[in-house]
Design a protein around this motif. Structure first.
Motif, mmCIF file in Angstrom:
data_model
loop_
_atom_site.group_PDB
_atom_site.id
_atom_site.type_symbol
_atom_site.label_atom_id
_atom_site.label_comp_id
_atom_site.label_asym_id
_atom_site.label_seq_id
_atom_site.Cartn_x
_atom_site.Cartn_y
_atom_site.Cartn_z
ATOM 1 N N THR A 2 0.839 -1.190 0.000
ATOM 2 C CA THR A 2 0.000 0.000 0.000
ATOM 3 C C THR A 2 0.879 1.246 0.000
ATOM 4 O OG1 THR A 2 -1.723 -1.157 1.209
ATOM 5 C CG2 THR A 2 -1.799 1.222 1.252
ATOM 6 N N LEU A 32 -7.647 7.279 2.531
ATOM 7 C CA LEU A 32 -8.193 6.651 3.742
ATOM 8 C C LEU A 32 -9.652 7.022 3.993
ATOM 9 C CD1 LEU A 32 -5.157 6.899 6.187
ATOM 10 C CD2 LEU A 32 -6.209 4.793 5.297
ATOM 11 N N LEU A 35 -12.324 4.525 3.626
ATOM 12 C CA LEU A 35 -12.569 3.547 4.684
ATOM 13 C C LEU A 35 -13.465 4.128 5.782
ATOM 14 C CD1 LEU A 35 -8.961 2.073 4.979
ATOM 15 C CD2 LEU A 35 -10.904 1.180 3.675
ATOM 16 N N GLN A 41 -19.455 -0.121 2.157
ATOM 17 C CA GLN A 41 -18.359 -1.085 2.230
ATOM 18 C C GLN A 41 -18.871 -2.460 1.811
ATOM 19 O OE1 GLN A 41 -15.303 -0.121 2.719
ATOM 20 N NE2 GLN A 41 -15.781 1.970 3.403
ATOM 21 N N PRO A 42 -18.092 -3.286 1.184
ATOM 22 C CA PRO A 42 -16.647 -3.178 1.008
ATOM 23 C C PRO A 42 -16.232 -2.324 -0.196
ATOM 24 C CG PRO A 42 -17.357 -5.254 0.070
ATOM 25 C CD PRO A 42 -18.587 -4.581 0.666
ATOM 26 N N GLY A 45 -13.618 0.335 0.463
ATOM 27 C CA GLY A 45 -12.327 -0.283 0.738
ATOM 28 C C GLY A 45 -11.656 -0.813 -0.510
ATOM 29 N N ARG A 46 -12.447 -1.313 -1.432
ATOM 30 C CA ARG A 46 -11.863 -1.803 -2.694
ATOM 31 C C ARG A 46 -11.352 -0.646 -3.542
ATOM 32 N NH1 ARG A 46 -16.653 -5.984 -3.708
ATOM 33 N NH2 ARG A 46 -15.963 -7.640 -2.301
ATOM 34 N N PHE A 48 -10.265 2.127 -2.267
ATOM 35 C CA PHE A 48 -9.040 2.471 -1.535
ATOM 36 C C PHE A 48 -7.884 1.602 -2.006
ATOM 37 C CE2 PHE A 48 -6.215 1.167 1.921
ATOM 38 C CZ PHE A 48 -5.626 2.383 2.247
ATOM 39 N N ARG A 49 -8.112 0.318 -2.125
ATOM 40 C CA ARG A 49 -7.050 -0.581 -2.566
ATOM 41 C C ARG A 49 -6.607 -0.248 -3.990
ATOM 42 N NH1 ARG A 49 -8.186 -6.603 -1.692
ATOM 43 N NH2 ARG A 49 -6.079 -6.645 -2.550
ATOM 44 N N THR A 52 -4.341 2.763 -3.774
ATOM 45 C CA THR A 52 -3.076 2.646 -3.054
ATOM 46 C C THR A 52 -2.218 1.450 -3.442
ATOM 47 O OG1 THR A 52 -4.116 1.419 -1.232
ATOM 48 C CG2 THR A 52 -4.042 3.833 -1.057
ATOM 49 N N ARG A 169 -9.422 -2.180 5.747
ATOM 50 C CA ARG A 169 -9.524 -2.387 4.297
ATOM 51 C C ARG A 169 -9.857 -3.856 4.047
ATOM 52 N NH1 ARG A 169 -5.300 -4.437 1.254
ATOM 53 N NH2 ARG A 169 -3.502 -5.068 2.464
ATOM 54 N N ARG A 171 -9.691 -7.545 2.605
ATOM 55 C CA ARG A 171 -8.571 -8.390 2.182
ATOM 56 C C ARG A 171 -8.877 -9.136 0.890
ATOM 57 N NH1 ARG A 171 -5.076 -10.078 6.981
ATOM 58 N NH2 ARG A 171 -5.683 -8.563 8.556
#
Length: 184
Positions: A2, A32, A35, A41-42, A45-46, A48-49, A52, A169, A171
């Motif tokens: 990340t 961030l 998040l 969510q998710p 978060g995805r 975000f991934r 990053t 985040r 996984r």
């Protein structure tokens, strides 16, 4: 891996606010913020991934949503990642209500056109006086460098606050489905 301190540039429907002399049509937030518990969510978060973890991302980079779309095969992979529209709506709402640090921007139309499209897109711009010009990858990079400069100056006063009570985040998937778009 990340990359820290990446920023999302979301273009959105303009809104008026007494604090800004022009309508706000873009918002920059720290990755961030995706998040934040008020972001679906998710999906958040995805995104975000994607912001990053994409290969070649660098700290301090400002990434427009259109870049993510390009990296997700020109939008074809968004259904596997997130409902980006709901995510952006939530992020803009959080920013508008001071639930995180944000840079609300009133960008000129030519800038919006350049940043709303992928990094390889060339646009023909027509002006009311009959003039015209092209805007392409070089102009887009210039606009992003300008945004990055604004973010750096903001961060000199202290880091962007992404909001409170951030969630972990996701996984899964283990590897995000990146595939930069190539015209077929």
């Amino acid at each position: 891996m990340t990359v820290p301190d990446v920023y999302l540039l979301a273009l959105h429907e303009p809104y008026q606010t007494p604090q800004h002399p022009v309508p706000v049509n873009a918002t920059v937030v720290h990755a961030l913020t995706l998040l934040h518990p008020a972001v679906p969510q998710p999906d958040g978060g995805r995104v975000f991934r994607c912001l990053t973890e994409f290969p070649g991302r660098v700290p301090g980079e400002v990434v427009p949503l259109s870049t993510l779309t390009f990296e997700l095969d020109g939008r074809r992979l968004w259904p596997q990642v997130a409902d980006w529209e709901r995510v952006v709506e939530a992020v803009v709402d959080i920013a508008r209500h001071q639930g995180c640090d944000a840079m609300p921007l009133g960008l000129p139309e030519a800038t919006v056109v350049a940043l709303a499209s992928g990094p390889e897109t060339v646009h023909e711009l027509y002006y009311p006086d009959g003039g015209r010009a092209q805007s392409g990858p070089a102009e887009r990079r210039q606009h992003l460098e300008e945004m990055t400069g604004h973010v750096r100056r903001f961060v000199e006063q202290g880091p962007f606050w992404p909001g409170a009570n951030l969630v972990a985040r996701p996984r899964q998937p283990q590897v995000m489905p990146y595939q930069p778009y190539r015209s077929r």
